[in-house]
Write a protein that holds these residues in place. Sequence first.
Motif, short mmCIF file in Angstrom:
data_model
loop_
_atom_site.label_atom_id
_atom_site.label_comp_id
_atom_site.label_asym_id
_atom_site.label_seq_id
_atom_site.Cartn_x
_atom_site.Cartn_y
_atom_site.Cartn_z
N ILE A 196 1.16 -0.87 -0.14
CA ILE A 196 0.15 0.34 -0.20
C ILE A 196 1.01 0.99 0.15
O ILE A 196 0.46 2.31 -0.55
CB ILE A 196 -1.44 0.00 1.40
N LYS A 197 1.64 1.15 0.75
CA LYS A 197 3.09 2.10 0.65
C LYS A 197 3.65 2.40 -0.51
O LYS A 197 3.56 4.18 -0.60
CB LYS A 197 4.07 1.62 1.44
N GLU A 198 3.96 1.97 -1.18
CA GLU A 198 3.75 2.02 -2.97
C GLU A 198 2.74 2.35 -3.66
O GLU A 198 3.07 3.72 -4.60
CB GLU A 198 4.83 0.70 -3.67
N LYS A 199 1.88 1.85 -3.74
CA LYS A 199 0.61 2.65 -3.92
C LYS A 199 -0.61 3.04 -3.70
O LYS A 199 -1.21 2.33 -3.45
CB LYS A 199 0.33 1.82 -5.30
N PRO A 200 -0.60 3.91 -2.42
CA PRO A 200 -2.31 4.33 -1.75
C PRO A 200 -2.46 4.48 -2.64
O PRO A 200 -4.10 4.46 -1.75
CB PRO A 200 -1.53 5.52 -0.94
N ASP A 201 -2.55 5.28 -3.75
CA ASP A 201 -3.61 5.39 -4.59
C ASP A 201 -5.06 4.27 -4.47
O ASP A 201 -5.89 4.09 -4.79
CB ASP A 201 -3.52 5.83 -5.73
#
Lengths: 206, 206
Positions: free
Chosen positions: A97-102
Motif C-alpha cells: 500500500i505504501k508503494e501505491k496508496p492510491d
Amino acid sequence: MQSEETKVDTEERIIVAALAVFARKGKDGARMQEIANEAGINKAMLHYYFRSKDKLYEAVFRHVFNRFSAQHATAVKESPTFAKTLKLFIDGFIDSIKEKPDIVRLMVNENLSGGTALGSMIVEKQHEKAAPSILKKKLEEAIKNGEIRPVDPDHTLLTVLSCCLFFFIWAPTIHIKIPKSKDWDAFIESRKEHIFDVVYNGLQPQ
Amino acid sequence: MQSEETKVDTEERIIVAALAVFARKGKDGARMQEIANEAGINKAMLHYYFRSKDKLYEAVFRHVFNRFSAQHATAVKESPTFAKTLKLFIDGFIDSIKEKPDIVRLMVNENLSGGTALGSMIVEKQHEKAAPSILKKKLEEAIKNGEIRPVDPDHTLLTVLSCCLFFFIWAPTIHIKIPKSKDWDAFIESRKEHIFDVVYNGLQPQ
DNA sequence: TTTTGGTTTAACCAAATGGTTGAATCGTAT
DNA sequence: ATACGATTCAACCATTTGGTTAAACCAAAA
C-alpha cells in the motif's frame, strides 16, 4: 503502424493518471480533462483508448486490483508458524500500500459511493493463494493447535486489515502531527511493529 | 415573516440531505440538484440558505463534526479503570457512528481529496473533554501503574480508531457476506466485543 | 384589507463537462 | 517516394452544472 511500445506507454500513462484522479475525487468527481492533464495528453485520447469515462474507470479498477493482489500474494508467502505468517502479512500488506496508496483510496471511494465493483471482484478473484485466505487458514490452524486463543477468524482478519489500511486513508489528518516526507517512513515502520505487537499479543492464550 | 420553526426545519433538511450526498459522492462529485431532490426542495433554496456549494459544504462539515464530537463526548465518560474506559470508548464510538455513518464517510472523503478541513477542525476542537483525549490520558496512567504494557499511546489510539471506523467505510464490501438489515446489527455487536477483546488482551503484561 | 418581510419557485444564464469529428502526424511496409 | 493504418490533436457539440433573477407566495403587522 507505431511501435507497440508507444501504445502501451500511452495506455499505461492514462491508467496511472486516471488512478490518481479517481482516487482523490471518486468516479463522479473526477474530470476527464484533469485526467488528461495529469497524463500530459489530449482529452480526446482518453476516449480513443477507453471509449468512455465508465469504461476507463472499470479498466483502472481491474488493472490496479489485479496488480495489487498479485504483488501482495508474492509478498505474503505462507510461513511455518502463525506468528511469522502474521508478521509477513502485515509487513507485506503495508509495503504494497505504501508503494501505491492510491489503490486503497480508489477502493475506499468505490465503497463510499456504494459501488459493487470491489466486492464482486474480491469474490471473483478469491482463491487459495490470495493473501487473506492464507492468513485465515493459518489462523484457524493456530487456534486448533492452541497456539492462540479461540477468536473469530473473520473478525481478526478484519481487525488486521483495518489497522493496515486505515492510517493510509486518514493520512492527511495524521500528517498534521507527523510531517509528510521526514518522519512518515519511520512512522510506517513503527506502525508495522505496533500492529503485530498488539494483535499477536491480543491473540495469545492467557 | 414566517415561523422560526419553518426556517430551521428547511435549513436542517438541507444539511441532512447535503450530508448524505457529500458523504457518498465527495465535495466535487456531489450535485446541487441531487441535494435539492434529496431534501425535497427547489435548487435555488440551497443558494438562498447557503450562498454557494463551498459554503454549504463547510456548513455541513462544521455541523456534523460538532454534533458528533458532542455526542461521543457524552457517551464516553471517564471511568475508574482503564478497561472500563476502553470498553466505553469502543462501544460509544461505534454506537455514534452506527447512528450516523455518513459522518465518517464525509470525513473519509475529505481525507481522500486531501482537504485540510478535518485536520484543522480536530486541532481547533481538541480539548481535555474530547473522547480521544480521555482515552489517551487513561492509557498513559495505566501504563505508569503497570496495568498494561508500555505501548505507544498514539499508535494504540490509532489502532482503536482504525478498528472502530474501518468496517463502516468498507461496509458495502462486507455486506456481500453479511446481509445488510438482517445480521448487520448482530455483526456490529460482535465487532465491539472482538475489538475490546483483542486490544485489551494485546495490551496486557505478559 | 393592505402592506411588509421573509420564503419559495420556475425560468434563465454562462461556464464546464463528457463526448465527437475531421484533419494532421507519424512510423512502417511496399 | 508513396500509400496506409494507427495515433494525436484542435475545434466543436449537446448536455449538465453551479449560480442568478424576477415574480409569486404566505404569514403576520398595520
